[in-house]
Design a protein around this motif. Structure first.
Motif, PDB file in Angstrom:
ATOM      1  N   THR A  64      -7.437  -0.381  -5.190  1.00 65.12           N
ATOM      2  CA  THR A  64      -7.960   1.123  -5.354  1.00 65.12           C
ATOM      3  C   THR A  64      -7.294   2.010  -4.295  1.00 65.12           C
ATOM      4  OG1 THR A  64      -9.404   0.416  -3.491  1.00 65.12           O
ATOM      5  CG2 THR A  64     -10.349   0.478  -5.659  1.00 65.12           C
ATOM      6  N   GLN A  99       0.808  -1.219   0.059  1.00 68.51           N
ATOM      7  CA  GLN A  99      -0.041   0.044   0.065  1.00 68.51           C
ATOM      8  C   GLN A  99       0.844   1.365  -0.192  1.00 68.51           C
ATOM      9  OE1 GLN A  99      -2.636  -0.701   3.159  1.00 68.51           O
ATOM     10  NE2 GLN A  99      -4.113  -1.604   1.950  1.00 68.51           N
ATOM     11  N   ASN A 100       1.093   1.601  -1.285  1.00 66.24           N
ATOM     12  CA  ASN A 100       1.840   2.987  -1.297  1.00 66.24           C
ATOM     13  C   ASN A 100       0.975   3.859  -2.408  1.00 66.24           C
ATOM     14  OD1 ASN A 100       4.108   0.812  -1.474  1.00 66.24           O
ATOM     15  ND2 ASN A 100       4.702   2.468  -0.181  1.00 66.24           N
ATOM     16  N   LEU A 109     -10.643  -0.625   3.432  1.00 62.40           N
ATOM     17  CA  LEU A 109     -10.849   0.722   2.475  1.00 62.40           C
ATOM     18  C   LEU A 109     -12.300   0.759   1.942  1.00 62.40           C
ATOM     19  CD1 LEU A 109      -7.671  -0.099   0.516  1.00 62.40           C
ATOM     20  CD2 LEU A 109      -7.989   2.004   1.764  1.00 62.40           C
ATOM     21  N   ASN A 113      -2.214   0.916 -10.334  1.00 59.22           N
ATOM     22  CA  ASN A 113      -1.050   1.079  -9.610  1.00 59.22           C
ATOM     23  C   ASN A 113      -0.771  -0.278  -9.012  1.00 59.22           C
ATOM     24  OD1 ASN A 113       1.188   1.987  -7.882  1.00 59.22           O
ATOM     25  ND2 ASN A 113      -0.034   3.291  -6.882  1.00 59.22           N
ATOM     26  N   ILE A 137       3.123  -8.505  -5.895  1.00 60.27           N
ATOM     27  CA  ILE A 137       2.590  -9.589  -7.090  1.00 60.27           C
ATOM     28  C   ILE A 137       2.444  -9.186  -8.410  1.00 60.27           C
ATOM     29  CG2 ILE A 137       1.249 -11.006  -5.713  1.00 60.27           C
ATOM     30  CD1 ILE A 137      -1.182  -9.402  -6.101  1.00 60.27           C
ATOM     31  N   ILE A 186      -8.603  -5.981  -2.143  1.00 59.40           N
ATOM     32  CA  ILE A 186      -8.323  -6.878  -1.281  1.00 59.40           C
ATOM     33  C   ILE A 186      -8.934  -6.410  -0.023  1.00 59.40           C
ATOM     34  CG2 ILE A 186      -5.975  -6.842  -0.677  1.00 59.40           C
ATOM     35  CD1 ILE A 186      -5.912  -9.945  -0.771  1.00 59.40           C
ATOM     36  N   ASP A 187      -8.530  -5.286   0.261  1.00 56.78           N
ATOM     37  CA  ASP A 187      -8.469  -4.622   1.904  1.00 56.78           C
ATOM     38  C   ASP A 187      -9.907  -4.268   2.109  1.00 56.78           C
ATOM     39  OD1 ASP A 187      -7.898  -3.785   4.270  1.00 56.78           O
ATOM     40  OD2 ASP A 187      -6.200  -2.662   3.698  1.00 56.78           O
ATOM     41  N   THR A 244      -7.853   7.261  -5.598  1.00 58.91           N
ATOM     42  CA  THR A 244      -7.092   8.609  -6.179  1.00 58.91           C
ATOM     43  C   THR A 244      -7.148   7.932  -7.881  1.00 58.91           C
ATOM     44  OG1 THR A 244      -5.823   8.464  -4.428  1.00 58.91           O
ATOM     45  CG2 THR A 244      -5.354  10.099  -6.250  1.00 58.91           C
ATOM     46  N   LEU A 245      -6.670   7.084  -8.283  1.00 58.45           N
ATOM     47  CA  LEU A 245      -6.782   6.391  -9.729  1.00 58.45           C
ATOM     48  C   LEU A 245      -8.146   6.318 -10.124  1.00 58.45           C
ATOM     49  CD1 LEU A 245      -5.147   5.956 -12.292  1.00 58.45           C
ATOM     50  CD2 LEU A 245      -4.924   3.750 -11.412  1.00 58.45           C
ATOM     51  N   ILE A 288      -6.978  -2.640 -10.458  1.00 58.32           N
ATOM     52  CA  ILE A 288      -6.520  -3.580  -9.677  1.00 58.32           C
ATOM     53  C   ILE A 288      -6.047  -2.897  -8.241  1.00 58.32           C
ATOM     54  CG2 ILE A 288      -5.245  -5.582  -8.952  1.00 58.32           C
ATOM     55  CD1 ILE A 288      -5.316  -5.664 -12.200  1.00 58.32           C
ATOM     56  N   PRO A 292       0.182  -3.561  -6.639  1.00 55.90           N
ATOM     57  CA  PRO A 292       0.790  -3.886  -5.466  1.00 55.90           C
ATOM     58  C   PRO A 292       2.059  -4.658  -5.965  1.00 55.90           C
ATOM     59  CG  PRO A 292      -1.189  -5.071  -5.429  1.00 55.90           C
ATOM     60  CD  PRO A 292      -1.044  -4.266  -6.826  1.00 55.90           C
ATOM     61  N   ASP A 304     -12.199  -8.434  -3.239  1.00 51.91           N
ATOM     62  CA  ASP A 304     -11.618  -9.708  -3.405  1.00 51.91           C
ATOM     63  C   ASP A 304     -10.117  -9.704  -3.716  1.00 51.91           C
ATOM     64  OD1 ASP A 304     -11.367 -12.395  -3.562  1.00 51.91           O
ATOM     65  OD2 ASP A 304     -13.124 -12.407  -5.301  1.00 51.91           O
ATOM     66  N   ASP A 305      -9.436 -11.041  -3.674  1.00 51.69           N
ATOM     67  CA  ASP A 305      -7.949 -10.892  -4.170  1.00 51.69           C
ATOM     68  C   ASP A 305      -7.840 -11.076  -5.729  1.00 51.69           C
ATOM     69  OD1 ASP A 305      -5.487 -11.864  -4.717  1.00 51.69           O
ATOM     70  OD2 ASP A 305      -5.326 -13.352  -3.037  1.00 51.69           O
ATOM     71  N   ILE A 306      -7.474 -10.460  -6.451  1.00 50.28           N
ATOM     72  CA  ILE A 306      -7.378 -10.300  -7.781  1.00 50.28           C
ATOM     73  C   ILE A 306      -6.663 -11.467  -8.363  1.00 50.28           C
ATOM     74  CG2 ILE A 306      -5.086  -9.443  -7.985  1.00 50.28           C
ATOM     75  CD1 ILE A 306      -7.830  -8.902 -10.582  1.00 50.28           C
TER      76      ILE A 306
HETATM   77  N1  SAM Z   1      -4.583   2.891  -6.719  1.00 45.99           N
HETATM   78  C1  SAM Z   1      -4.250   3.251  -5.601  1.00 45.99           C
HETATM   79  C2  SAM Z   1      -3.234   4.388  -5.684  1.00 45.99           C
HETATM   80  O1  SAM Z   1      -2.479   4.597  -6.528  1.00 45.99           O
HETATM   81  O2  SAM Z   1      -2.972   5.396  -4.827  1.00 45.99           O
HETATM   82  C3  SAM Z   1      -3.493   2.133  -4.595  1.00 45.99           C
HETATM   83  C4  SAM Z   1      -2.192   1.544  -5.107  1.00 45.99           C
HETATM   84  S1  SAM Z   1      -1.375   0.590  -4.004  1.00 45.99           S
HETATM   85  C5  SAM Z   1       0.410   0.397  -4.618  1.00 45.99           C
HETATM   86  C6  SAM Z   1      -2.184  -1.132  -4.208  1.00 45.99           C
HETATM   87  C7  SAM Z   1      -3.389  -1.357  -3.803  1.00 45.99           C
HETATM   88  O3  SAM Z   1      -3.711  -2.778  -4.167  1.00 45.99           O
HETATM   89  C8  SAM Z   1      -3.701  -1.287  -2.213  1.00 45.99           C
HETATM   90  O4  SAM Z   1      -4.952  -0.765  -2.155  1.00 45.99           O
HETATM   91  C9  SAM Z   1      -4.069  -2.849  -1.764  1.00 45.99           C
HETATM   92  O5  SAM Z   1      -4.890  -2.962  -0.946  1.00 45.99           O
HETATM   93  C10 SAM Z   1      -4.314  -3.437  -3.274  1.00 45.99           C
HETATM   94  N2  SAM Z   1      -3.971  -4.741  -3.100  1.00 45.99           N
HETATM   95  C11 SAM Z   1      -2.901  -5.509  -2.488  1.00 45.99           C
HETATM   96  N3  SAM Z   1      -3.015  -6.788  -3.026  1.00 45.99           N
HETATM   97  C12 SAM Z   1      -4.227  -6.977  -3.788  1.00 45.99           C
HETATM   98  C13 SAM Z   1      -4.855  -8.249  -4.344  1.00 45.99           C
HETATM   99  N4  SAM Z   1      -4.217  -9.278  -4.315  1.00 45.99           N
HETATM  100  N5  SAM Z   1      -5.997  -8.007  -4.962  1.00 45.99           N
HETATM  101  C14 SAM Z   1      -6.626  -7.000  -5.136  1.00 45.99           C
HETATM  102  N6  SAM Z   1      -5.873  -5.836  -4.532  1.00 45.99           N
HETATM  103  C15 SAM Z   1      -4.875  -5.984  -3.788  1.00 45.99           C
END
Ligand code: SAM
Length: 286
Positions: A56, A27-28, A81, A125, A130, A77-78, A60-61, A54, A127, A100-102
């Protein structure tokens, strides 16, 4: 609508919802105001398009995508949020969040039900933990997308967009090129995120096409060859493949000779065309 790239707004949301960033979930969140509109524009967020996002974060995006596209469906997934997103995306009636988990989602079903009658593209953006599995999942699922536009770590971008046959290339480079063309669009500095990661990032785009895949006789064997050949990068391709595929050196040398490939070559020295020719030759011989 809240300005989600304003640090004070983000801090307010963190406090209001007692949210803490999860490192494990990558989460960045983006706080540089110029980046999300750019991803959305490059990523085909426009009339007639449904966008799969994938991850959120605070949306923001998602908001930039929803302003431009007919519909945005985002998989996050979280569950912590969800209440935040109810607030930050309340202005949009074209956003659907799937908690859900993508990696576990049936993408074919998702695209059919969410984006019927629309063209589809993926924007994210990603994670970082993965990056490659998600990209491979998207490509292997063969969902009909026009483009996959994703932010990844800079090194991952270099590898994903490398030319096969150069030192930057790996198994994932050849795998991606089997499905389409990858190119780097622009760099994004680490200071564009909250919290700031230790490395810079880049946005890349993959446009699916059949150029290389139409040349491959046996897809499964091609992928075994690619994985095997790059698994021990310092070894010659013949050595790596003979241990990974359980084939004799003679069998491998025979195919290498027939395709004009030097017996001492390492995987990273072979072009995409040569890898394909070699696996095609091997498919007729094992
Ligand atoms: N889109 C946002 C932004 O740019 O500010 C957040 C990007 S952050 C890098 C990655 C996001 O993916 C986080 O919200 C995280 O909780 C979510 N995430 C992590 N693993 C995931 C998974 N397996 N399936 C779906 N979402 C996931």
């Amino acid at each position: 609508m809240k300005n989600l790239t304003n640090i004070n707004v983000v801090k307010e949301l963190l406090e209001k919802y007692g949210f803490t960033f999860s490192k494990g979930l990558g989460q960045n969140f983006l706080i540089n105001p110029s980046v999300c509109p750019k991803i959305a524009e490059y990523g085909l967020a426009q009339e007639g398009y449904g966008i799969l996002e994938i991850g959120t974060g605070f949306g923001t995006l998602t908001a930039e995508l929803a302003k431009r596209a007919d519909k945005v469906t985002a998989v996050e997934i979280d569950s912590r949020l969800l209440p935040v997103l109810e607030e930050t995306l309340s202005d949009f009636d074209n956003v659907q969040i799937i908690n859900d988990d993508i990696m576990k989602v049936n993408l074919t079903e998702l695209v059919e039900t969410e984006f019927a009658g629309m063209k589809t593209a993926v924007c994210a953006n990603l994670p970082y933990y993965i990056t490659s599995p998600v990209i491979m999942l998207l490509l292997e699922s063969e969902i009909p997308v026009e483009a996959i536009t994703v932010m990844v770590q800079k090194e991952a971008a270099q590898r994903l967009c490398a030319k096969v046959g150069t030192r930057q290339a790996g198994a994932v480079t050849a795998a991606v090129q089997f499905y389409g063309r990858a190119e780097k669009l622009f760099d994004v500095s680490r200071g564009s995120f909250m919290p700031a990661p230790k490395v810079d990032s880049a946005v890349i785009q993959i446009r699916p096409d059949n150029h290389y895949r139409s040349m491959v006789k046996d897809k499964e064997l091609f992928f075994r060859v690619v994985r095997g050949a790059f698994s021990q990068r310092r070894k010659t391709m013949a050595n790596s493949l003979s241990s990974m595929l359980g084939l004799s050196k003679e069998q491998l040398y025979d195919c290498m000779d027939k395709t004009g490939i030097d017996r001492n070559v390492r995987a990273e020295q072979l072009s995409m065309e040569q890898l394909i020719e070699f696996s095609n030759e091997l498919s007729g011989n094992i």
